[in-house]
Design a protein around this motif. Structure first.
Motif, PDB file in Angstrom:
ATOM      1  N   ARG A 159      25.896  57.202  13.755  1.00 32.22           N
ATOM      2  CA  ARG A 159      26.568  56.012  13.225  1.00 32.22           C
ATOM      3  C   ARG A 159      28.017  55.957  13.702  1.00 32.22           C
ATOM      4  NH1 ARG A 159      26.225  51.465  13.150  1.00 32.22           N
ATOM      5  NH2 ARG A 159      24.081  51.880  12.710  1.00 32.22           N
ATOM      6  N   ALA A 160      28.722  57.080  13.661  1.00 34.84           N
ATOM      7  CA  ALA A 160      30.114  57.113  14.118  1.00 34.84           C
ATOM      8  C   ALA A 160      30.190  56.792  15.605  1.00 34.84           C
ATOM      9  CB  ALA A 160      30.745  58.469  13.824  1.00 34.84           C
ATOM     10  N   PHE A 161      29.228  57.294  16.384  1.00 33.32           N
ATOM     11  CA  PHE A 161      29.201  57.012  17.815  1.00 33.32           C
ATOM     12  C   PHE A 161      29.025  55.517  18.063  1.00 33.32           C
ATOM     13  CE2 PHE A 161      26.527  56.415  21.657  1.00 33.32           C
ATOM     14  CZ  PHE A 161      27.492  56.721  22.611  1.00 33.32           C
ATOM     15  N   ILE A 162      28.075  54.896  17.382  1.00 34.54           N
ATOM     16  CA  ILE A 162      27.824  53.465  17.552  1.00 34.54           C
ATOM     17  C   ILE A 162      29.043  52.659  17.104  1.00 34.54           C
ATOM     18  CG2 ILE A 162      26.382  51.497  16.850  1.00 34.54           C
ATOM     19  CD1 ILE A 162      24.946  53.554  18.697  1.00 34.54           C
ATOM     20  N   ASP A 163      29.629  53.049  15.993  1.00 35.04           N
ATOM     21  CA  ASP A 163      30.784  52.311  15.455  1.00 35.04           C
ATOM     22  C   ASP A 163      31.984  52.320  16.383  1.00 35.04           C
ATOM     23  OD1 ASP A 163      29.323  51.608  13.227  1.00 35.04           O
ATOM     24  OD2 ASP A 163      30.242  53.115  11.915  1.00 35.04           O
ATOM     25  N   GLN A 164      32.125  53.339  17.220  1.00 36.64           N
ATOM     26  CA  GLN A 164      33.291  53.415  18.111  1.00 36.64           C
ATOM     27  C   GLN A 164      33.103  52.703  19.448  1.00 36.64           C
ATOM     28  OE1 GLN A 164      33.583  55.517  21.180  1.00 36.64           O
ATOM     29  NE2 GLN A 164      31.367  55.678  21.047  1.00 36.64           N
ATOM     30  N   ILE A 165      31.936  52.126  19.682  1.00 38.88           N
ATOM     31  CA  ILE A 165      31.703  51.389  20.928  1.00 38.88           C
ATOM     32  C   ILE A 165      32.628  50.173  20.950  1.00 38.88           C
ATOM     33  CG2 ILE A 165      30.030  50.076  22.292  1.00 38.88           C
ATOM     34  CD1 ILE A 165      27.832  51.852  21.001  1.00 38.88           C
ATOM     35  N   GLU A 166      33.417  50.036  22.006  1.00 40.99           N
ATOM     36  CA  GLU A 166      34.405  48.959  22.087  1.00 40.99           C
ATOM     37  C   GLU A 166      33.802  47.603  22.438  1.00 40.99           C
ATOM     38  OE1 GLU A 166      37.777  50.009  24.494  1.00 40.99           O
ATOM     39  OE2 GLU A 166      37.991  51.932  23.466  1.00 40.99           O
ATOM     40  N   SER A 167      32.883  47.573  23.371  1.00 37.45           N
ATOM     41  CA  SER A 167      32.301  46.298  23.808  1.00 37.45           C
ATOM     42  C   SER A 167      31.416  45.714  22.706  1.00 37.45           C
ATOM     43  CB  SER A 167      31.460  46.515  25.068  1.00 37.45           C
ATOM     44  OG  SER A 167      30.614  45.402  25.293  1.00 37.45           O
ATOM     45  N   MET A 218      19.505  69.447  28.310  1.00 35.84           N
ATOM     46  CA  MET A 218      20.421  68.858  27.377  1.00 35.84           C
ATOM     47  C   MET A 218      20.053  69.352  25.978  1.00 35.84           C
ATOM     48  SD  MET A 218      21.470  64.887  26.962  1.00 35.84           S
ATOM     49  CE  MET A 218      21.371  64.739  28.720  1.00 35.84           C
ATOM     50  N   ILE A 219      21.022  69.463  25.139  1.00 32.55           N
ATOM     51  CA  ILE A 219      20.793  69.985  23.797  1.00 32.55           C
ATOM     52  C   ILE A 219      21.178  68.936  22.759  1.00 32.55           C
ATOM     53  CG2 ILE A 219      21.468  71.773  22.139  1.00 32.55           C
ATOM     54  CD1 ILE A 219      22.081  73.545  24.562  1.00 32.55           C
ATOM     55  N   PRO A 220      20.285  68.692  21.792  1.00 29.07           N
ATOM     56  CA  PRO A 220      20.684  67.773  20.727  1.00 29.07           C
ATOM     57  C   PRO A 220      21.811  68.422  19.935  1.00 29.07           C
ATOM     58  CG  PRO A 220      18.618  68.827  20.147  1.00 29.07           C
ATOM     59  CD  PRO A 220      18.962  69.261  21.550  1.00 29.07           C
ATOM     60  N   ASN A 221      22.676  67.608  19.378  1.00 29.30           N
ATOM     61  CA  ASN A 221      23.764  68.168  18.597  1.00 29.30           C
ATOM     62  C   ASN A 221      23.841  67.486  17.246  1.00 29.30           C
ATOM     63  OD1 ASN A 221      25.595  65.823  18.803  1.00 29.30           O
ATOM     64  ND2 ASN A 221      25.668  66.351  20.964  1.00 29.30           N
ATOM     65  N   ASP A 222      24.775  67.922  16.441  1.00 27.04           N
ATOM     66  CA  ASP A 222      24.890  67.356  15.100  1.00 27.04           C
ATOM     67  C   ASP A 222      25.870  66.187  15.059  1.00 27.04           C
ATOM     68  OD1 ASP A 222      27.216  68.761  15.437  1.00 27.04           O
ATOM     69  OD2 ASP A 222      27.010  69.974  13.630  1.00 27.04           O
ATOM     70  N   ASP A 266      15.416  70.540  27.398  1.00 26.62           N
ATOM     71  CA  ASP A 266      14.863  69.584  26.447  1.00 26.62           C
ATOM     72  C   ASP A 266      15.623  68.270  26.571  1.00 26.62           C
ATOM     73  OD1 ASP A 266      12.987  71.370  25.081  1.00 26.62           O
ATOM     74  OD2 ASP A 266      14.800  72.405  24.434  1.00 26.62           O
ATOM     75  N   ALA A 267      14.963  67.190  26.240  1.00 28.14           N
ATOM     76  CA  ALA A 267      15.588  65.875  26.278  1.00 28.14           C
ATOM     77  C   ALA A 267      14.894  64.984  25.263  1.00 28.14           C
ATOM     78  CB  ALA A 267      15.491  65.267  27.673  1.00 28.14           C
ATOM     79  N   TRP A 322      22.361  63.424  21.802  1.00 30.57           N
ATOM     80  CA  TRP A 322      22.062  64.385  22.868  1.00 30.57           C
ATOM     81  C   TRP A 322      23.273  64.343  23.781  1.00 30.57           C
ATOM     82  CZ3 TRP A 322      17.486  67.242  23.598  1.00 30.57           C
ATOM     83  CH2 TRP A 322      16.492  67.011  22.651  1.00 30.57           C
ATOM     84  N   GLY A 323      24.076  65.360  23.723  1.00 29.91           N
ATOM     85  CA  GLY A 323      25.335  65.316  24.444  1.00 29.91           C
ATOM     86  C   GLY A 323      26.256  64.322  23.752  1.00 29.91           C
ATOM     87  N   PRO A 324      27.355  63.970  24.390  1.00 34.36           N
ATOM     88  CA  PRO A 324      28.331  63.116  23.726  1.00 34.36           C
ATOM     89  C   PRO A 324      28.014  61.617  23.729  1.00 34.36           C
ATOM     90  CG  PRO A 324      29.166  63.781  25.864  1.00 34.36           C
ATOM     91  CD  PRO A 324      27.864  64.520  25.655  1.00 34.36           C
ATOM     92  N   THR A 325      27.065  61.160  24.590  1.00 30.43           N
ATOM     93  CA  THR A 325      26.886  59.711  24.728  1.00 30.43           C
ATOM     94  C   THR A 325      25.446  59.217  24.752  1.00 30.43           C
ATOM     95  OG1 THR A 325      26.947  59.843  27.144  1.00 30.43           O
ATOM     96  CG2 THR A 325      29.063  59.490  26.018  1.00 30.43           C
TER      97      THR A 325
END
Length: 142
Positions: free
Chosen positions: A9-17, A1-5, A63-64, A42-45
């Motif tokens: 914060r945006a990922f956490i903010d879009q969590i629906e539950s 898996m590859i870390p990405n940019d 890597d992970a 790391w990846g999308p999620t």
């Protein structure tokens, strides 16, 4: 898996539950404190902290994150790269959870002992961050 940019914060903010979002915020703080690392996607999620390199006996490598979590629909997944079996005794006093080979599944962090979770994450992170971890012979869940 590859870390990405990706923006954590945006990922956490879009969590629906609301429960997953609250638990993600808690894990951001807990894992940041334990690892001293900034979170990265790391990846999308997967939100990861630190990293380690793994090489399986099959020759597969990558890597992970040395610690991490993913807010999945069914449960929050906490990754323990050195395996959940190593923490069987401690996890016995964690509270409501299930396990896979390297995954700890928690539906609601309010139903677990966060001090136990913090100790387990700290130990797993220290192991995964140690030189030589993840080399040939480590099964890494494969």
């Amino acid at each position: 898996m590859i870390p990405n940019d990706g923006d954590v914060r945006a990922f956490i903010d879009q969590i629906e539950s609301p429960v997953r979002k609250r638990d993600a915020e808690t894990l951001l703080q807990l894992m940041g404190r334990v690892t001293g690392e900034e979170p990265r996607m790391w990846g999308p999620t997967i939100v990861g902290f630190g990293e380690y390199h793994y090489v399986y006996a099959s020759g597969r490598e990558g890597d992970a994150g040395a610690a991490g979590f993913s807010p999945r629909k069914a449960a929050m997944t906490v990754y323990l790269p050195d395996g959940t079996a190593k923490y069987e005794d401690e996890l016995g006093s964690l509270g409501d959870h299930t396990t896979g080979v390297v995954c700890l599944y928690i539906k609601n962090l309010e139903r677990v002992d966060l001090a136990v979770l913090e100790r387990v994450v700290a130990k797993s992170y220290a192991t995964a961050s140690a030189s030589g971890f993840g080399q040939v012979g480590a099964d890494g869940g494969e």
